[in-house]
Design a protein around this motif. Structure first.
Motif, PDB file in Angstrom:
ATOM      1  N   GLU A 128       0.864  -1.181   0.000  1.00 53.81           N
ATOM      2  CA  GLU A 128       0.000   0.000   0.000  1.00 53.81           C
ATOM      3  C   GLU A 128       0.898   1.228   0.000  1.00 53.81           C
ATOM      4  O   GLU A 128       1.778   1.356   0.850  1.00 53.81           O
ATOM      5  CB  GLU A 128      -0.894  -0.005   1.251  1.00 53.81           C
ATOM      6  CG  GLU A 128      -1.797   1.193   1.393  1.00 53.81           C
ATOM      7  CD  GLU A 128      -2.980   1.201   0.433  1.00 53.81           C
ATOM      8  OE1 GLU A 128      -3.666   2.230   0.364  1.00 53.81           O
ATOM      9  OE2 GLU A 128      -3.214   0.169  -0.241  1.00 53.81           O
ATOM     10  N   ASN A 129       0.684   2.099  -0.962  1.00 54.29           N
ATOM     11  CA  ASN A 129       1.506   3.301  -1.088  1.00 54.29           C
ATOM     12  C   ASN A 129       3.002   2.957  -1.114  1.00 54.29           C
ATOM     13  O   ASN A 129       3.820   3.615  -0.482  1.00 54.29           O
ATOM     14  CB  ASN A 129       1.193   4.287   0.049  1.00 54.29           C
ATOM     15  CG  ASN A 129       1.582   5.705  -0.278  1.00 54.29           C
ATOM     16  OD1 ASN A 129       1.512   6.122  -1.432  1.00 54.29           O
ATOM     17  ND2 ASN A 129       2.002   6.459   0.722  1.00 54.29           N
ATOM     18  N   LEU A 130       3.321   1.875  -1.824  1.00 54.57           N
ATOM     19  CA  LEU A 130       4.697   1.426  -2.124  1.00 54.57           C
ATOM     20  C   LEU A 130       5.441   0.794  -0.953  1.00 54.57           C
ATOM     21  O   LEU A 130       6.651   0.572  -1.035  1.00 54.57           O
ATOM     22  CB  LEU A 130       5.532   2.594  -2.682  1.00 54.57           C
ATOM     23  CG  LEU A 130       4.955   3.313  -3.906  1.00 54.57           C
ATOM     24  CD1 LEU A 130       5.904   4.421  -4.366  1.00 54.57           C
ATOM     25  CD2 LEU A 130       4.694   2.337  -5.047  1.00 54.57           C
ATOM     26  N   TYR A 161      -2.981  -5.086   5.802  1.00 54.61           N
ATOM     27  CA  TYR A 161      -4.187  -4.319   5.480  1.00 54.61           C
ATOM     28  C   TYR A 161      -5.396  -5.030   6.102  1.00 54.61           C
ATOM     29  O   TYR A 161      -5.694  -6.163   5.750  1.00 54.61           O
ATOM     30  CB  TYR A 161      -4.379  -4.186   3.969  1.00 54.61           C
ATOM     31  CG  TYR A 161      -5.185  -2.957   3.601  1.00 54.61           C
ATOM     32  CD1 TYR A 161      -6.523  -2.846   3.956  1.00 54.61           C
ATOM     33  CD2 TYR A 161      -4.606  -1.887   2.930  1.00 54.61           C
ATOM     34  CE1 TYR A 161      -7.256  -1.715   3.646  1.00 54.61           C
ATOM     35  CE2 TYR A 161      -5.329  -0.750   2.613  1.00 54.61           C
ATOM     36  CZ  TYR A 161      -6.654  -0.668   2.976  1.00 54.61           C
ATOM     37  OH  TYR A 161      -7.372   0.458   2.677  1.00 54.61           O
ATOM     38  N   SER A 207      -3.949   4.533   9.426  1.00 54.54           N
ATOM     39  CA  SER A 207      -2.805   3.637   9.572  1.00 54.54           C
ATOM     40  C   SER A 207      -2.122   3.838  10.916  1.00 54.54           C
ATOM     41  O   SER A 207      -2.347   4.831  11.619  1.00 54.54           O
ATOM     42  CB  SER A 207      -1.790   3.851   8.443  1.00 54.54           C
ATOM     43  OG  SER A 207      -1.098   5.069   8.621  1.00 54.54           O
ATOM     44  N   ARG A 257       3.331  -0.774   8.278  1.00 56.61           N
ATOM     45  CA  ARG A 257       2.100  -0.162   8.758  1.00 56.61           C
ATOM     46  C   ARG A 257       1.024  -1.232   8.945  1.00 56.61           C
ATOM     47  O   ARG A 257       1.077  -2.299   8.338  1.00 56.61           O
ATOM     48  CB  ARG A 257       1.504   0.828   7.743  1.00 56.61           C
ATOM     49  CG  ARG A 257       2.383   1.956   7.293  1.00 56.61           C
ATOM     50  CD  ARG A 257       2.138   3.216   8.089  1.00 56.61           C
ATOM     51  NE  ARG A 257       2.567   4.408   7.364  1.00 56.61           N
ATOM     52  CZ  ARG A 257       3.830   4.728   7.105  1.00 56.61           C
ATOM     53  NH1 ARG A 257       4.802   3.908   7.475  1.00 56.61           N
ATOM     54  NH2 ARG A 257       4.136   5.850   6.477  1.00 56.61           N
ATOM     55  N   VAL A 304      -2.888  -0.830   7.966  1.00 56.67           N
ATOM     56  CA  VAL A 304      -3.718   0.115   7.227  1.00 56.67           C
ATOM     57  C   VAL A 304      -5.144  -0.409   7.169  1.00 56.67           C
ATOM     58  O   VAL A 304      -5.381  -1.626   7.115  1.00 56.67           O
ATOM     59  CB  VAL A 304      -3.178   0.320   5.790  1.00 56.67           C
ATOM     60  CG1 VAL A 304      -4.019   1.337   5.030  1.00 56.67           C
ATOM     61  CG2 VAL A 304      -1.719   0.768   5.823  1.00 56.67           C
ATOM     62  N   THR A 364      -9.447   0.937   5.947  1.00 47.90           N
ATOM     63  CA  THR A 364     -10.377   1.931   5.416  1.00 47.90           C
ATOM     64  C   THR A 364     -11.645   1.886   6.253  1.00 47.90           C
ATOM     65  O   THR A 364     -12.148   0.807   6.557  1.00 47.90           O
ATOM     66  CB  THR A 364     -10.718   1.632   3.947  1.00 47.90           C
ATOM     67  OG1 THR A 364      -9.512   1.596   3.184  1.00 47.90           O
ATOM     68  CG2 THR A 364     -11.648   2.686   3.368  1.00 47.90           C
ATOM     69  N   GLU A 401      -4.057   8.764   6.883  1.00 46.62           N
ATOM     70  CA  GLU A 401      -2.910   8.701   5.985  1.00 46.62           C
ATOM     71  C   GLU A 401      -2.794   9.973   5.146  1.00 46.62           C
ATOM     72  O   GLU A 401      -3.799  10.573   4.752  1.00 46.62           O
ATOM     73  CB  GLU A 401      -3.015   7.491   5.052  1.00 46.62           C
ATOM     74  CG  GLU A 401      -2.361   6.234   5.596  1.00 46.62           C
ATOM     75  CD  GLU A 401      -0.846   6.297   5.561  1.00 46.62           C
ATOM     76  OE1 GLU A 401      -0.265   7.307   5.131  1.00 46.62           O
ATOM     77  OE2 GLU A 401      -0.213   5.305   5.978  1.00 46.62           O
ATOM     78  N   SER A 402      -1.565  10.353   4.825  1.00 44.11           N
ATOM     79  CA  SER A 402      -1.301  11.590   4.088  1.00 44.11           C
ATOM     80  C   SER A 402      -1.860  11.543   2.671  1.00 44.11           C
ATOM     81  O   SER A 402      -2.194  12.581   2.093  1.00 44.11           O
ATOM     82  CB  SER A 402       0.202  11.865   4.040  1.00 44.11           C
ATOM     83  OG  SER A 402       0.877  10.784   3.416  1.00 44.11           O
ATOM     84  N   TYR A 403      -1.985  10.335   2.081  1.00 43.52           N
ATOM     85  CA  TYR A 403      -2.492  10.224   0.717  1.00 43.52           C
ATOM     86  C   TYR A 403      -4.000  10.065   0.667  1.00 43.52           C
ATOM     87  O   TYR A 403      -4.582   9.856  -0.394  1.00 43.52           O
ATOM     88  CB  TYR A 403      -1.817   9.064  -0.026  1.00 43.52           C
ATOM     89  CG  TYR A 403      -1.994   7.710   0.618  1.00 43.52           C
ATOM     90  CD1 TYR A 403      -3.083   6.898   0.308  1.00 43.52           C
ATOM     91  CD2 TYR A 403      -1.058   7.233   1.534  1.00 43.52           C
ATOM     92  CE1 TYR A 403      -3.240   5.650   0.889  1.00 43.52           C
ATOM     93  CE2 TYR A 403      -1.207   5.991   2.126  1.00 43.52           C
ATOM     94  CZ  TYR A 403      -2.304   5.209   1.794  1.00 43.52           C
ATOM     95  OH  TYR A 403      -2.461   3.984   2.385  1.00 43.52           O
TER      96      TYR A 403
END
Length: 205
Positions: free
Chosen positions: A115-117, A122, A193, A156, A158, A160, A180-182
């Motif tokens: 997630e986000n590289l 999750y 996260s 992390r 993570v 939703t 999360e920042s994104y």
């Protein structure tokens, strides 16, 4: 594979944990919950190993608990898509059963993923039957997941969560999850996260 060496390392890290037969094995002594008048045992299983009956039970719990909530948000409810998510080859579960009759009272659905590289655990679902809610199972699940995630050096945890689920959002904030920042600010959901373990995993007697 990615052209970015760091991303490749993250992919390999997630792949390695996904290859484990049972990532909960080092924590087998914690795979039970005997507290607040509950006597539960926990079982790890990969989605591909689930039989038809078990898949039906898991899907039924999600549908009963979440369908109306989904219908009220832009995602809507699509049973076919939900089944595909629930029973993806990389989906991992911790099932919680009543010790007295072996019936399923709750489950956690998660994946080791990118997630986000970066490599993450999750969290997709925590579903708990109404008759066993309010007895600490949710917090215990989160302490167990934190222990598992950071034991295997995931960067992390993570998840939703719908903004409309205010009590659920408050629960995760109380456990020190952060936005999360994104995360898209105008979305109807949060991506939350956690970067480090803060919950202590305590054995039940």
């Amino acid at each position: 594979m990615s052209s970015n060496p760091k991303v490749n390392m993250s992919i390999q890290a997630a792949k390695k944990v996904n290859g484990l037969a049972d990532p909960t094995k080092p924590f087998s002594s914690f795979m039970k919950y005997n507290k607040n008048d509950l006597d539960m045992t926990m079982q790890f299983i990969k989605a591909p190993a689930m039989n038809t009956f078990l898949k039906a039970k898991v899907f039924s719990m999600v549908k009963d608990n979440m369908m109306e909530t989904y219908k009220k948000c832009p995602w809507g409810w699509n049973g076919k898509d939900k089944r595909a998510e629930l029973f993806h080859k990389d989906s991992r579960y911790i099932l919680v059963r009543h010790s007295s009759n072996n019936s399923i009272a709750a489950f956690v659905h998660f994946r080791f993923d990118i997630e986000n590289l970066i490599e993450v655990l999750y969290l997709y679902e925590i579903q708990i039957d109404k008759d066993v809610r309010g007895k600490g199972l949710g917090r215990y699940f989160m302490s167990l997941l934190e222990t598992i995630a950071f034991h295997y050096k995931m960067k992390r945890i993570v998840l939703t969560v719908l903004k409309s689920e205010e009590d659920v959002v408050k629960f995760y904030f109380s456990l020190q999850y952060e936005i999360e920042s994104y995360f898209p600010e105008d979305a109807f959901y949060y991506i939350l996260s956690k970067k480090k373990k803060t919950l202590e995993l305590v054995k039940n007697k």
